[in-house]
Motif scaffolding. Structure first.
Motif, PDB file in Angstrom:
ATOM      1  N   LEU A   1      -9.647 -21.534 -26.892  1.00 44.25           N
ATOM      2  CA  LEU A   1      -9.579 -20.920 -25.989  1.00 44.25           C
ATOM      3  C   LEU A   1     -11.233 -21.934 -25.212  1.00 44.25           C
ATOM      4  N   ARG A   2     -11.447 -22.712 -25.318  1.00 46.78           N
ATOM      5  CA  ARG A   2     -12.845 -22.925 -24.078  1.00 46.78           C
ATOM      6  C   ARG A   2     -12.781 -22.838 -22.939  1.00 46.78           C
ATOM      7  N   PRO A   3     -11.166 -23.058 -22.869  1.00 48.49           N
ATOM      8  CA  PRO A   3     -11.367 -23.000 -20.740  1.00 48.49           C
ATOM      9  C   PRO A   3     -11.532 -21.820 -20.361  1.00 48.49           C
ATOM     10  N   LEU A   4     -10.982 -20.347 -20.893  1.00 45.03           N
ATOM     11  CA  LEU A   4     -11.287 -19.379 -21.055  1.00 45.03           C
ATOM     12  C   LEU A   4     -12.275 -18.410 -20.292  1.00 45.03           C
ATOM     13  N   SER A   5     -12.182 -17.382 -19.786  1.00 43.48           N
ATOM     14  CA  SER A   5     -13.285 -16.408 -19.483  1.00 43.48           C
ATOM     15  C   SER A   5     -12.437 -15.242 -20.685  1.00 43.48           C
ATOM     16  N   GLU A   6     -13.691 -14.483 -21.036  1.00 35.65           N
ATOM     17  CA  GLU A   6     -13.078 -12.999 -21.832  1.00 35.65           C
ATOM     18  C   GLU A   6     -12.079 -12.416 -20.716  1.00 35.65           C
ATOM     19  N   LEU A   7     -12.604 -12.454 -19.461  1.00 37.77           N
ATOM     20  CA  LEU A   7     -11.240 -11.726 -18.857  1.00 37.77           C
ATOM     21  C   LEU A   7      -9.941 -12.256 -18.382  1.00 37.77           C
ATOM     22  N   LEU A   8      -9.910 -13.421 -18.505  1.00 37.23           N
ATOM     23  CA  LEU A   8      -8.820 -14.679 -18.537  1.00 37.23           C
ATOM     24  C   LEU A   8      -8.038 -14.158 -19.850  1.00 37.23           C
ATOM     25  N   ILE A   9      -7.981 -14.260 -21.035  1.00 37.50           N
ATOM     26  CA  ILE A   9      -8.738 -13.775 -22.656  1.00 37.50           C
ATOM     27  C   ILE A   9      -7.395 -12.743 -22.115  1.00 37.50           C
ATOM     28  N   GLU A  10      -8.138 -12.116 -22.034  1.00 39.03           N
ATOM     29  CA  GLU A  10      -7.709 -10.680 -21.943  1.00 39.03           C
ATOM     30  C   GLU A  10      -6.447 -10.360 -21.416  1.00 39.03           C
ATOM     31  N   ASP A  11      -6.413 -10.776 -19.888  1.00 37.28           N
ATOM     32  CA  ASP A  11      -5.244 -10.887 -18.797  1.00 37.28           C
ATOM     33  C   ASP A  11      -3.837 -11.411 -19.864  1.00 37.28           C
TER      34      ASP A  11
ATOM     35  N   PRO B   1       2.160  -8.157 -25.817  1.00 40.17           N
ATOM     36  CA  PRO B   1       2.244  -7.281 -25.798  1.00 40.17           C
ATOM     37  C   PRO B   1       2.106  -5.634 -26.640  1.00 40.17           C
ATOM     38  N   GLU B   2       2.991  -6.871 -27.878  1.00 40.86           N
ATOM     39  CA  GLU B   2       2.501  -6.311 -29.509  1.00 40.86           C
ATOM     40  C   GLU B   2       1.595  -6.848 -30.024  1.00 40.86           C
ATOM     41  N   LEU B   3       0.907  -7.955 -30.203  1.00 41.54           N
ATOM     42  CA  LEU B   3      -0.594  -8.444 -30.640  1.00 41.54           C
ATOM     43  C   LEU B   3      -1.472  -7.413 -29.638  1.00 41.54           C
ATOM     44  N   PHE B   4      -1.454  -7.249 -28.403  1.00 41.20           N
ATOM     45  CA  PHE B   4      -2.420  -6.790 -27.773  1.00 41.20           C
ATOM     46  C   PHE B   4      -2.981  -5.660 -27.889  1.00 41.20           C
ATOM     47  N   ALA B   5      -1.873  -4.795 -28.519  1.00 39.63           N
ATOM     48  CA  ALA B   5      -2.473  -3.150 -29.024  1.00 39.63           C
ATOM     49  C   ALA B   5      -2.634  -3.130 -30.833  1.00 39.63           C
ATOM     50  N   LEU B   6      -2.763  -4.603 -31.680  1.00 41.46           N
ATOM     51  CA  LEU B   6      -3.766  -4.356 -32.140  1.00 41.46           C
ATOM     52  C   LEU B   6      -4.800  -4.270 -32.077  1.00 41.46           C
ATOM     53  N   GLN B   7      -5.548  -4.674 -30.847  1.00 43.67           N
ATOM     54  CA  GLN B   7      -6.696  -5.515 -30.511  1.00 43.67           C
ATOM     55  C   GLN B   7      -7.918  -3.898 -30.348  1.00 43.67           C
TER      56      GLN B   7
ATOM     57  N   ASP C   1      -5.137  -4.010 -14.391  1.00 44.39           N
ATOM     58  CA  ASP C   1      -4.577  -2.902 -14.179  1.00 44.39           C
ATOM     59  C   ASP C   1      -3.936  -2.745 -15.304  1.00 44.39           C
ATOM     60  N   ARG C   2      -4.358  -2.795 -16.459  1.00 50.94           N
ATOM     61  CA  ARG C   2      -3.916  -2.288 -17.723  1.00 50.94           C
ATOM     62  C   ARG C   2      -4.380  -1.054 -18.345  1.00 50.94           C
ATOM     63  N   ASP C   3      -3.766  -0.338 -19.205  1.00 55.10           N
ATOM     64  CA  ASP C   3      -4.004   0.884 -19.559  1.00 55.10           C
ATOM     65  C   ASP C   3      -4.678   0.598 -21.138  1.00 55.10           C
ATOM     66  N   PRO C   4      -5.850   1.107 -20.931  1.00 57.99           N
ATOM     67  CA  PRO C   4      -6.882   0.990 -22.240  1.00 57.99           C
ATOM     68  C   PRO C   4      -6.205   2.225 -22.934  1.00 57.99           C
TER      69      PRO C   4
ATOM     70  N   ILE D   1      -4.628   0.213 -26.364  1.00 55.77           N
ATOM     71  CA  ILE D   1      -5.665  -0.169 -27.904  1.00 55.77           C
ATOM     72  C   ILE D   1      -6.146   0.752 -28.311  1.00 55.77           C
ATOM     73  N   GLY D   2      -6.404   2.241 -27.947  1.00 60.25           N
ATOM     74  CA  GLY D   2      -7.069   3.214 -29.006  1.00 60.25           C
ATOM     75  C   GLY D   2      -8.277   3.979 -28.009  1.00 60.25           C
ATOM     76  N   TYR D   3      -7.826   3.910 -26.554  1.00 61.17           N
ATOM     77  CA  TYR D   3      -9.016   4.236 -25.856  1.00 61.17           C
ATOM     78  C   TYR D   3      -8.757   5.627 -25.261  1.00 61.17           C
ATOM     79  N   THR D   4      -8.783   6.813 -25.006  1.00 61.90           N
ATOM     80  CA  THR D   4      -8.586   7.471 -24.658  1.00 61.90           C
ATOM     81  C   THR D   4      -8.882   8.026 -23.642  1.00 61.90           C
ATOM     82  N   PRO D   5      -8.827   9.076 -22.074  1.00 61.46           N
ATOM     83  CA  PRO D   5      -8.347   9.274 -20.855  1.00 61.46           C
ATOM     84  C   PRO D   5     -10.536   9.150 -20.784  1.00 61.46           C
TER      85      PRO D   5
END
Length: 772
Positions: free
Chosen positions: A318-328, A335-341, A374-377, A380-384
């Motif tokens: 992942l060295r060429p990627l920013s944190e934002l691009l990793i999240e993207d 999505p299955e793995l993203f839900a575990l973050q 434009d992803r839904d927090p 991964i467990g964040y309430t509104p």
């Protein structure tokens, strides 16, 4: 002896010997001070039997001592029990000294809320590694130790964070059947891994394993015995640890038994765009950033593993990627793995799920990035309510990252998610590189991952990134990474997997000296590295107090020390060319000079031969200023005819810093500088009783060696100096010499590491421009 700094809190720290069972390792840590001792066990516990108590004492000892490398500054002696051989001892000593320097700069010199104000009195300028306790190995062994066999499979060091989850998703997509190896501390740090661990153990049980280690409690044990650390350290909220900076290695070594049991040899670390680079802080050379999250760390650990014969390669995809691009990429593609973050270190567990705190800096950064994408927090467990609070806090307090944080601010302002008049909005600035792959020779060299993975991995990234950039000089230029020569350039350690026995060398053999290698060994080294150092000197008078070979010996010594200090694979050091252009010293007995034509022709032919052998970057290290015109002429011809990078260093990488160490102006020959460096390395050849100061005076500022307006001009030394000295050797000292050597070696190491990491095509100037 009293310690004026206040650092030496303990007489000694004694570690081990290890006590191992099939699935558990315990190592006693004993702090001794003033006749008292305090002991606590460090414990590793694996979910499955992975150790053989009869044969794994060596591996267990290496696992158990890693925590101790954080405390070299704070004791008079560091005693490490275990069957450590020469390879282990060299590695542990190097890492203890490196960690001492990083802690000195980042934890002791810089503001640290965990320290008692005024408790330490550190010198303003120092070599921190000199304060590191000597490492004592009571159970040292000689000869080769039996080595565990590792396979060809792939494993991911897993934590539950976005980086390791994305790495896992990529490996699964590419059909690598990766093993997720969890290595976690006791207590709340385990909460970050709970979601991923439970899900993967349930859905991929045959490819999921973990080791539990109570190193957090060991760190607290040590902190309670450091009087300069605040007693209430456990109650302070901070994003950084109080003292330790050698932490990732504790987990890495803990995974090795699992790695071996599962037949894996590629260990992938989820590290993103690297902010670490070599730098200077108050005159102290160190790594600016977290060393144990850098690609320097990956390379050093891999070099150690391979030197041990383990064939374990550690790197990040992942060295060429920013944190934002990793999240993207993670949220869109897996999505299955993203839900575990879980990226929050203050998470809590409710029922079967770990939830983020929604208050810390990491939480506000994660919510900010997901909102910008434009992803839904809430996935991964964040309430509104938590998400709103994170955005409000982000608007007021901002994010840690510099350029990437500015880009995030611009995205959120454009979406109306951050008030335009907020402090965070004031930092808003578009940096399109945040959403592109970035290849940089220091931070994300393209060859940092195995060649077989580059194309497939980058193709995945390019489906989400808006392009790719490479740094060329000061500019970022758009490129197609799949069309570059370095797409197939081997990783530095890929060659080591299939060695011809004739290419091997005995332990301790200095593999950087070309002249001492056999031809099969030389062939191996030339496949591993394309940088060579060529020392060039002179045999000429150096006053009545210094030997004739000063320039030759110094050039060879500098090359030797630079190569030894470089990370593996080390640059090759070519045999010394001892003779130089010294006709101007011919009036003094012993001077042996060759003509500029002879020297330039000799260096040219050596350089062309080196290029024919595969050297692409040739550093000519010049020990004698009089050689410079001939060497520059030769370098130009080599570059013209062999098309390789060729340079001459006559001290330019360090002249400005060295000047500040000298008292003498116009120190040109055999004066304060050269006498000091000789006193530091060969004092038995320095005859100070015969030294005398001779500082010629010139009517014209254009001729004065110390003038900013001085021109290059030529004169026989005997016409301006009776003794052959041009300077004041009576001001020399071994201490100055050691400081000079450290500067010249450190600076040239930094340059050579840059050359090693940079493809030949990226070393030459490019037109500014490109789509940045």
């Amino acid at each position: 002896m009293a310690d004026p700094t206040g650092l030496k809190a303990w007489d000694r720290l004694v570690v081990g010997p290890p006590r191992l069972e099939k699935s558990r390792l315990r190592v006693a840590y004993t702090i001794e001070r003033g006749g008292e001792s305090h002991t606590r066990d460090l414990t590793f516990k694996w979910a499955n039997p992975v150790l053989d108590p009869a044969t794994d004492a060596h591996l267990a000892a290496l696992i158990g001592v890693q925590v101790a490398l954080n405390y070299g500054l704070f004791c008079d002696e560091l005693v490490l029990h275990g069957p450590f051989d020469a390879v282990d001892r060299a590695f542990l000593t190097e890492m203890a000294h490196n960690t001492a320097t990083e802690i000195w700069v980042n934890k002791l010199l810089k503001p640290n809320p965990f320290l008692v104000p005024g408790a330490l009195d550190l010198p303003e300028t120092a070599d921190p590694s000199a304060f590191c306790a000597p490492l004592v190995f009571p159970d040292a062994v000689e000869g080769e130790l039996p080595e565990p066999a590792f396979g060809e499979g792939t494993a991911v060091l897993s934590s539950g964070g976005k980086d390791s989850l994305l790495t896992l998703g990529i490996c699964e997509e590419l059909g690598l059947s990766p093993h997720s190896l969890f290595a976690n501390e006791s207590g709340r740090h385990w909460f970050t891994a709970v979601n991923a661990w439970r899900h993967l153990e349930r859905t991929r049980p045959e490819r999921t394993a973990r080791v539990w280690v109570d190193c957090d409690r060991m760190y607290s044990f040590a902190l309670r015995h450091l009087p300069f650390v605040r007693e209430d350290f456990a109650e302070l909220r901070a994003d950084d640890y109080p003292i330790r900076l050698w932490t990732v290695a504790v987990f890495l070594f803990g995974t090795l038994p699992m790695l071996r049991a599962r037949g894996s040899g590629l260990l992938l670390i989820g590290d993103e765009w690297d902010s670490t680079q070599r730098g200077i802080h108050d005159g102290i050379a160190h790594y600016c950033g977290y060393y144990d999250q850098s690609r320097f760390f990956d390379e050093r650990l891999t070099a150690f593993f391979h030197k041990r014969g383990w064939r374990v390669t550690q790197c990040s995809l992942l060295r060429p990627l920013s944190e934002l691009l990793i999240e993207d990429v993670l949220s869109a593609r897996y999505p299955e793995l993203f839900a575990l973050q879980v990226s929050c270190h203050a998470a809590s567990v409710k029922g079967e799920r770990a939830l983020p705190c929604g208050r810390c800096e990491k939480c506000r950064r994660i919510v900010g990035m997901l909102t910008a994408l434009d992803r839904d927090p809430s996935v991964i467990g964040y309430t509104p309510e938590m998400a709103d609070r994170c955005l409000s806090s982000l608007a007021e307090r901002g994010a840690k990252q510099e350029e990437d944080g500015q880009h995030l601010a611009a995205l959120l302002v454009a979406k109306g998610k951050v008030p335009a008049d907020s402090p965070f909005a004031a930092t808003a600035q578009r940096h399109p590189g945040t959403s592109r792959l970035r290849f940089d020779p220091e931070r994300s060299p393209p060859t940092a991952t195995p060649a077989s993975l580059r194309g497939p991995v980058w193709r995945i990234f390019l489906e989400h990134a808006t392009g790719s950039l490479v740094q060329r000089g000061e500019a970022w230029v758009s490129i197609d990474p799949l069309a570059q020569d370095w797409l197939t350039t081997p990783h530095a350690h890929e060659h080591a997997r299939a060695l011809n026995p004739a290419e091997a060398w005995p332990e301790g053999h200095p593999v950087h000296r070309l002249g001492e290698l056999t031809w099969p060994q030389a062939g191996r080294r030339l496949r591993e590295v394309d940088v060579a150092l060529l020392p060039v000197g002179a045999i000429e008078q150096h006053g009545p107090h210094l030997p004739l070979d000063i320039d030759a010996w110094d050039a060879a010594y500098q090359c030797e020390q630079v190569a030894a200090a470089c990370t593996d694979p080390k640059p090759l050091v070519l045999p010394l060319i001892p003779y130089g252009v010294s006709y101007h010293h011919d009036d003094f007995p012993g001077t042996l000079s060759i003509s500029p034509k002879t020297l330039s022709q000799l260096v040219y032919e050596v350089g062309m031969a080196a290029a024919a052998q595969g050297i692409k970057k040739l550093v000519i290290v010049n020990g004698h200023g009089g050689n410079a015109p001939a060497l520059h002429f030769a370098a130009q011809l080599i570059n013209r005819d062999a098309h390789i990078f060729t340079m001459v260093d006559t001290g330019e990488t360090s002249d400005a810093e060295i000047g500040a160490l000298l008292e003498t102006g116009g120190d040109a020959h055999a004066g304060e500088y050269e006498t000091s460096t000789a006193l530091a390395t060969r004092p038995h050849l320095v005859f100070l009783e015969h030294a005398r100061a001779e500082l010629p005076r010139f009517d014209s500022r254009y001729l004065d060696f110390d003038s900013d307006s001085a021109v290059d001009w030529y004169v026989r030394t005997a016409r301006i100096s009776e003794s052959g000295t041009l300077g004041d050797p009576t001001l020399a000292s071994a201490e100055k010499g050691r400081a000079i050597w450290k500067l010249t070696i450190d600076n040239l190491v930094e340059l050579v590491e840059h050359l090693k990491a940079t493809p030949l095509g990226e070393l030459h100037p490019h037109p500014r421009g490109g789509d940045v």
